[in-house]
Design an enzyme around this catalytic site. Structure first.
Site, short mmCIF file in Angstrom:
data_model
loop_
_atom_site.label_atom_id
_atom_site.label_comp_id
_atom_site.label_asym_id
_atom_site.label_seq_id
_atom_site.Cartn_x
_atom_site.Cartn_y
_atom_site.Cartn_z
N GLY A 218 76.54 -53.52 60.92
CA GLY A 218 77.33 -52.48 62.01
C GLY A 218 78.46 -51.65 61.43
O GLY A 218 78.73 -50.34 61.42
N ASN B 141 82.12 -54.77 73.17
CA ASN B 141 81.80 -56.09 72.95
C ASN B 141 82.84 -57.28 73.37
O ASN B 141 82.17 -58.25 73.60
CB ASN B 141 81.87 -55.90 71.20
N GLN C 82 76.29 -53.11 70.47
CA GLN C 82 76.08 -54.01 71.41
C GLN C 82 74.89 -53.81 72.27
O GLN C 82 74.52 -54.60 73.19
CB GLN C 82 77.52 -54.44 72.48
N HIS D 162 71.98 -58.59 63.50
CA HIS D 162 72.53 -59.92 63.94
C HIS D 162 72.95 -59.93 65.34
O HIS D 162 73.04 -61.24 65.98
CB HIS D 162 73.40 -60.52 63.18
N THR E 52 69.33 -51.54 45.72
CA THR E 52 68.08 -52.09 45.82
C THR E 52 68.20 -52.80 47.62
O THR E 52 68.93 -53.42 48.07
CB THR E 52 67.93 -53.41 45.23
N CYS F 44 86.74 -61.10 65.81
CA CYS F 44 87.44 -60.57 64.57
C CYS F 44 89.07 -60.58 64.71
O CYS F 44 89.52 -60.62 63.96
CB CYS F 44 86.88 -59.24 64.49
C1 LIG Z 1 79.48 -56.77 65.66
C2 LIG Z 1 79.90 -55.25 66.18
C3 LIG Z 1 80.22 -54.42 65.07
C4 LIG Z 1 80.13 -54.66 63.65
O1 LIG Z 1 78.78 -55.13 63.13
P1 LIG Z 1 78.59 -55.98 61.86
O2 LIG Z 1 76.84 -56.21 61.53
O3 LIG Z 1 79.21 -57.31 62.03
O4 LIG Z 1 79.28 -55.43 60.62
C5 LIG Z 1 80.39 -53.25 65.10
N1 LIG Z 1 80.56 -52.56 66.55
C6 LIG Z 1 80.22 -53.39 67.63
C7 LIG Z 1 80.32 -53.04 69.09
C8 LIG Z 1 79.99 -54.84 67.39
O5 LIG Z 1 79.78 -55.86 68.56
#
Ligand SMILES: *Cc1c(COP(=O)(O)O)cnc(C)c1O
Length: 392
Positions: free
Chosen positions: A72, A152, A180, A202, A238, A325
């Site tokens: 993300g 989030n 999210q 994830h 890759t 974070c």
């Molecule tokens: C988790 C998240 C991200 C970051 O995604 P990653 O795959 O951990 O780099 C960005 N924006 C929101 C709203 C998130 O919840």
């Protein structure tokens, strides 16, 4: 055995068995490089093509509008830089909200040091921007409006279709961080009319370190990573074949089961909210109506969120305070401050996020262990003692 409850699904999720099973062949027998022309390589290429089709179909996009990324954060960084490069002649002004994930917020802060101007729209107590303020903020030299689909930390869902319409009526590009939202609530890129949209596997029971950026057909966005020319020359390197296959399987499964999941998850969330708001001096954070099905987020006065999370961990419950974070810093989260909470109240935040892997038993257990922890922590708190004395 001691009970274990995972209630931090906005932080990351456990992989679904479907996703893992789909990935395993590409971590074992089918290890060919998708760029190789022999049959082992073509097997990987076919898996990538099929994954791109599944992801496109889940979002009502076209396969050629999907670019795979390393998650993300990368998708958000790419979207922002691509918009600025593409629209450079129009201006250097960007509009965003004050509750974005750091993947957007810190990218924009870095750009501000580089000659760009950013307008951060305030939010109300529920975490909603004002559409008329947005309308006033977008100018002739605005090149990009980037506003998240769902937050989030507090679970607020923003009216992205209306936001996109305003942005685009003034000639700006529109990007939404839908990390999210995807896999949890319906996301239809055509209905939203977004130019770009980010997602991460994830967060919907796929693997970590893989995501995608949707880019509407017709926008020839510049390359982000240069090299061997993968992803139609835009994002070289890759491909993470197994990860991409896992992401597609997880998203397909999430979309197929979405209606039933939303009912089940919302019920668990609402029970958490109803019961935990019985704790004195507690408050729900985020929009009470327009909120993610799985997000129950609170502040408890005279509580340290970190202490609360550690006490829950000692009982086998994984939860989070503010955003995972920012847990390394002592400042309360920018989101909680943006919705108007005082510093000392924001410190007592707790986010419980459930998904379809949780059960009503998990909710029973959280409701058993959490209230006594809050009482114990408050009994040790000088702030609480003061508050009770003032009352008495
Ligand atoms: C988790 C998240 C991200 C970051 O995604 P990653 O795959 O951990 O780099 C960005 N924006 C929101 C709203 C998130 O919840």
């Amino acid at each position: 055995m001691a009970k274990f409850v995972y209630a931090d699904n906005a932080g990351t999720t456990a992989m679904s068995k479907t996703a893992l099973d789909a990935m395993l062949p590409y971590l074992t027998d089918y290890y060919g490089n998708p760029s190789s022309i022999y049959s082992l390589g073509r097997k990987s290429r076919a898996a990538l093509d099929s994954a791109r089709e599944k992801i496109a179909s889940a979002l009502n996009a076209r396969p050629e509008e999907i670019f795979f990324t390393g998650g993300g954060t990368e998708a958000d960084n790419w979207a922002i830089h691509a918009a600025l490069e593409k629209m450079g002649k129009k201006g250097k002004h960007i509009v965003t909200s004050s509750i974005e994930h750091h993947a957007v917020g810190h990218t924009l802060a870095a750009l501000e040091k580089n000659g760009y101007e950013v307008t951060y729209l305030p939010v109300d107590g529920n975490g909603q921007i004002s559409l008329s303020e947005l309308e006033n903020a977008v100018r002739d030299d605005t090149v990009l409006v980037t506003i998240m689909m769902a937050n989030n930390e507090i679970g607020t869902i923003l009216p992205i279709a209306e936001i996109a319409r305003i942005a685009k009526s003034k000639g700006a590009l529109f990007h939404t961080d839908a990390v999210q939202a995807v896999g949890h609530i319906p996301v239809d890129v055509r209905a939203l009319d977004a130019d770009m949209l980010s997602l991460a596997a994830h967060k919907f029971r796929g693997p970590k370190g893989v995501g995608a950026l949707f880019v509407k057909k017709g926008h020839a966005i510049p390359a982000f990573i240069l090299g061997g020319g993968q992803e139609r020359g835009r994002r070289s390197g890759t491909e993470n074949v197994a990860g991409i296959v896992g992401m597609a399987a997880a998203l397909e499964e999430a979309v197929q089961n979405m209606d039933g999941n939303i009912v089940k998850i919302t019920k668990m969330r609402d029970r958490l909210i109803k019961e935990l708001l019985k704790i004195p001096y507690s408050r729900l954070t985020g929009d009470p109506v327009n909120r993610l099905p799985g997000t129950a987020s609170f502040v408890f006065e005279c509580i340290e969120g970190e202490a609360l999370v550690l006490s829950l961990d000692a009982k086998g419950v994984c939860a989070s305070s503010g955003s995972a974070c920012s847990s390394a810093s002592l400042d309360p989260s920018h989101v909680l401050l943006a919705i108007g909470l005082k510093h000392e109240v924001a410190h007592g935040s707790l986010r419980l996020t459930v998904n379809e892997a949780n059960t009503e038993d998990d909710i029973d257990y959280i409701l058993d262990v959490l209230p006594p922890i809050i009482s114990r922590l408050r009994d040790m708190s000088p702030l609480w003692e003061e508050k009770m004395n003032v009352r008495a």
